[in-house]
Motif scaffolding. Structure first.
Motif, PDB file in Angstrom:
ATOM      1  N   ARG A  42      -4.683  -1.906  -3.765  1.00  0.00           N
ATOM      2  CA  ARG A  42      -3.967  -2.084  -2.497  1.00  0.00           C
ATOM      3  C   ARG A  42      -3.836  -3.569  -2.186  1.00  0.00           C
ATOM      4  O   ARG A  42      -4.821  -4.286  -2.138  1.00  0.00           O
ATOM      5  CB  ARG A  42      -4.702  -1.350  -1.372  1.00  0.00           C
ATOM      6  N   ASN A  89      -2.038  -6.936   0.052  1.00  0.00           N
ATOM      7  CA  ASN A  89      -1.490  -7.415   1.316  1.00  0.00           C
ATOM      8  C   ASN A  89       0.028  -7.261   1.268  1.00  0.00           C
ATOM      9  O   ASN A  89       0.671  -7.719   0.317  1.00  0.00           O
ATOM     10  CB  ASN A  89      -1.876  -8.883   1.511  1.00  0.00           C
ATOM     11  N   TYR A 107      -1.530  -3.138   2.719  1.00  0.00           N
ATOM     12  CA  TYR A 107      -2.159  -3.268   4.036  1.00  0.00           C
ATOM     13  C   TYR A 107      -1.504  -4.394   4.830  1.00  0.00           C
ATOM     14  O   TYR A 107      -0.973  -5.346   4.266  1.00  0.00           O
ATOM     15  CB  TYR A 107      -3.676  -3.478   3.921  1.00  0.00           C
ATOM     16  N   ASP A 124      -2.240  -7.213   7.417  1.00  0.00           N
ATOM     17  CA  ASP A 124      -3.218  -8.059   8.104  1.00  0.00           C
ATOM     18  C   ASP A 124      -2.556  -8.603   9.362  1.00  0.00           C
ATOM     19  O   ASP A 124      -1.905  -9.647   9.330  1.00  0.00           O
ATOM     20  CB  ASP A 124      -3.687  -9.193   7.182  1.00  0.00           C
ATOM     21  N   LEU A 168       0.138   1.152   6.697  1.00  0.00           N
ATOM     22  CA  LEU A 168      -0.250  -0.233   6.433  1.00  0.00           C
ATOM     23  C   LEU A 168      -1.320  -0.699   7.419  1.00  0.00           C
ATOM     24  O   LEU A 168      -2.224  -1.446   7.065  1.00  0.00           O
ATOM     25  CB  LEU A 168       0.979  -1.150   6.502  1.00  0.00           C
ATOM     26  N   HIS A 169      -1.194  -0.246   8.662  1.00  0.00           N
ATOM     27  CA  HIS A 169      -2.203  -0.566   9.671  1.00  0.00           C
ATOM     28  C   HIS A 169      -3.536   0.079   9.290  1.00  0.00           C
ATOM     29  O   HIS A 169      -4.583  -0.572   9.281  1.00  0.00           O
ATOM     30  CB  HIS A 169      -1.712  -0.070  11.036  1.00  0.00           C
ATOM     31  N   HIS A 170      -3.506   1.362   8.947  1.00  0.00           N
ATOM     32  CA  HIS A 170      -4.769   2.027   8.626  1.00  0.00           C
ATOM     33  C   HIS A 170      -5.354   1.561   7.300  1.00  0.00           C
ATOM     34  O   HIS A 170      -6.579   1.593   7.117  1.00  0.00           O
ATOM     35  CB  HIS A 170      -4.630   3.548   8.702  1.00  0.00           C
ATOM     36  N   ALA A 171      -4.519   1.122   6.378  1.00  0.00           N
ATOM     37  CA  ALA A 171      -5.063   0.545   5.142  1.00  0.00           C
ATOM     38  C   ALA A 171      -5.844  -0.732   5.460  1.00  0.00           C
ATOM     39  O   ALA A 171      -6.857  -1.038   4.806  1.00  0.00           O
ATOM     40  CB  ALA A 171      -3.943   0.266   4.144  1.00  0.00           C
ATOM     41  N   PHE A 172      -5.407  -1.469   6.472  1.00  0.00           N
ATOM     42  CA  PHE A 172      -6.144  -2.679   6.871  1.00  0.00           C
ATOM     43  C   PHE A 172      -7.437  -2.317   7.605  1.00  0.00           C
ATOM     44  O   PHE A 172      -8.491  -2.930   7.372  1.00  0.00           O
ATOM     45  CB  PHE A 172      -5.256  -3.584   7.733  1.00  0.00           C
ATOM     46  N   ASP A 208      -9.111   0.333   7.088  1.00  0.00           N
ATOM     47  CA  ASP A 208      -9.969   0.813   6.009  1.00  0.00           C
ATOM     48  C   ASP A 208     -10.604  -0.350   5.250  1.00  0.00           C
ATOM     49  O   ASP A 208     -11.784  -0.310   4.880  1.00  0.00           O
ATOM     50  CB  ASP A 208      -9.126   1.676   5.063  1.00  0.00           C
ATOM     51  N   ARG A 209      -9.832  -1.411   5.048  1.00  0.00           N
ATOM     52  CA  ARG A 209     -10.359  -2.596   4.370  1.00  0.00           C
ATOM     53  C   ARG A 209     -11.412  -3.287   5.231  1.00  0.00           C
ATOM     54  O   ARG A 209     -12.414  -3.784   4.707  1.00  0.00           O
ATOM     55  CB  ARG A 209      -9.207  -3.553   4.046  1.00  0.00           C
ATOM     56  N   PHE A 267      -9.028  -3.342  -3.552  1.00  0.00           N
ATOM     57  CA  PHE A 267      -8.125  -4.233  -2.811  1.00  0.00           C
ATOM     58  C   PHE A 267      -7.866  -5.480  -3.653  1.00  0.00           C
ATOM     59  O   PHE A 267      -8.703  -5.871  -4.458  1.00  0.00           O
ATOM     60  CB  PHE A 267      -8.739  -4.628  -1.476  1.00  0.00           C
TER      61      PHE A 267
END
Ligand SMILES: [Cu+2]
Length: 275
Positions: free
Chosen positions: A4, A6, A85, A87, A214-218, A220-221, A271
Motif C-alpha cells: 500500500r 501513499n 493511503y 496522508d 484511502l482515509h481508512h488505509a491511513f 490503518d497505517r 506499506f
C-alpha cells in the motif's frame, strides 16, 4: 505481495488502474454491498449496546478486515492494484492532486454538493449512488466546509504517543489510543476527516465516496505505527467483556475472524514506508 502506497506517489498508470478497478466493482454491484455493510454497522453500533465496527475497541480490526476484503475484491479484477493511503496531514487542501479530475474528482458544487468532475461524477454514468441515506443518487462532497482544518501531524503524534490501546467503558467515552484516533475524544482524528470531506463521507454510507478507502488505509497505517512504537501495549480488552469484541471473540459480520488474527498486517500487505 500487496504494497500500500501513499496516494501522492502513485504513477498516473497506478491511479488509472485503481480507478478502473473501482468502476468495475461498482458495475458488478459488489461495491454497493460494501456500502450497505458499513451503513448497517454504523446504525447498530451503540455506546450502551453491542458495538463492533465503531465506538469500540474493534473499530481498528473491523476496518482492517473490511479493507482487506475490499482490496481482495479489487485484486480479483486487477491483481496489481493495492489500496493507496491518504496522508491528510500532508495533503490537506482541496487543491491536492488527490482531488484532481483525473483521480477522485473535486469538491461538490454549492447548490447541492454534487461532484461534477472526474470518474465518480454522476454525469459520467458509472457512479450512481444507490445505497443512500437521503435519497440523492449522486456523489456529494463539501471539502473543508463541515470543519475547516484537517488534523495536523502534531495532533497525530500526540495520539500515537498514548500507551493504552483502549480503556473501559470501551465506547465513545473511553480514554486511550483507539478512541482518540477514532475521534470521539480529544483532538479528533478519524471522525474529523469524514466531516471535512462532507457529503456521503459524513454519513453511515461513507464508502460511497472512494476516498473512504484511502482515509481508512491511513487510519490503518497509524494503528501499525502505534504498534511499532508501543511493542508492550496489547489489544484490549483481552477477556470477554459485555457488548464489545475482546481479543479472541469473532467479529460480525464474519464468522471466522477475531481481533487477534488482525493484529499483524504484514500477513496481508505492507506499506511503502511505516516511518
Ligand atoms: Cu471512517
Amino acid at each position: 505481495m500487496t504494497v500500500r502506497k501513499n496516494q501522492a506517489s502513485l504513477t498516473a498508470a497506478e491511479r488509472r488502474s485503481f480507478v478502473d478497478a473501482l468502476l468495475e466493482l461498482k458495475r458488478t454491484g459488489q461495491y454497493d454491498a460494501f456500502v450497505t455493510t458499513h451503513n448497517l454497522f454504523i446504525m447498530s453500533d451503540t455506546d450502551s449496546g453491542d458495538r463492533v465496527g465503531h465506538r469500540s475497541p474493534s473499530f481498528l480490526p473491523w476496518h482492517r478486515r473490511f479493507l482487506i476484503q475490499f482490496e481482495q475484491a479489487l485484486q480479483a479484477i486487477d491483481p496489481a492494484v493495492a489500496l493507496p493511503y491518504w496522508d491528510w496531514t500532508a495533503d490537506r487542501t482541496a487543491s491536492s492532486s488527490l482531488w484532481a479530475p483525473g483521480f477522485l474528482g473535486g469538491t461538490g458544487r454549492s447548490r447541492d454538493g454534487q461532484v461534477t468532475e472526474g470518474p465518480f461524477a454522476v454525469s459520467g454514468g458509472r457512479w450512481p449512488v444507490t445505497v443512500t441515506v437521503d435519497g440523492r443518487g449522486f456523489l456529494r462532497r463539501a471539502l473543508g466546509s463541515g470543519v475547516p482544518q484537517l488534523p495536523t501531524r502534531a495532533e497525530v503524534d500526540s495520539v500515537l504517543a498514548m500507551p493504552a490501546y483502549d480503556t473501559a467503558p470501551w465506547n465513545s467515552a473511553s480514554d486511550g489510543f483507539r478512541n482518540h484516533l477514532e475521534g470521539w475524544r480529544g483532538v479528533n482524528l478519524h471522525n474529523r476527516v469524514h466531516v471535512w470531506v462532507g457529503g456521503q463521507m459524513a454519513t453511515g454510507a461513507s464508502p460511497n465516496d472512494p476516498v473512504f478507502w484511502l482515509h481508512h488505509a491511513f487510519i490503518d497505517r497509524l494503528w501499525a505505527q502505534w504498534q511499532a512504537r508501543h511493542p508492550r501495549s496489547a489489544y484490549l480488552p483481552a477477556a470477554a467483556t459485555r457488548n464489545v469484541v475482546s481479543l479472541n471473540d469473532v467479529m460480525r459480520p464474519w464468522n471466522d475472524v477475531t481481533p487477534a488474527e488482525m493484529l499483524d498486517h504484514t500477513e496481508f500487505y505492507t506499506f511503502d514506508t511505516l516511518a
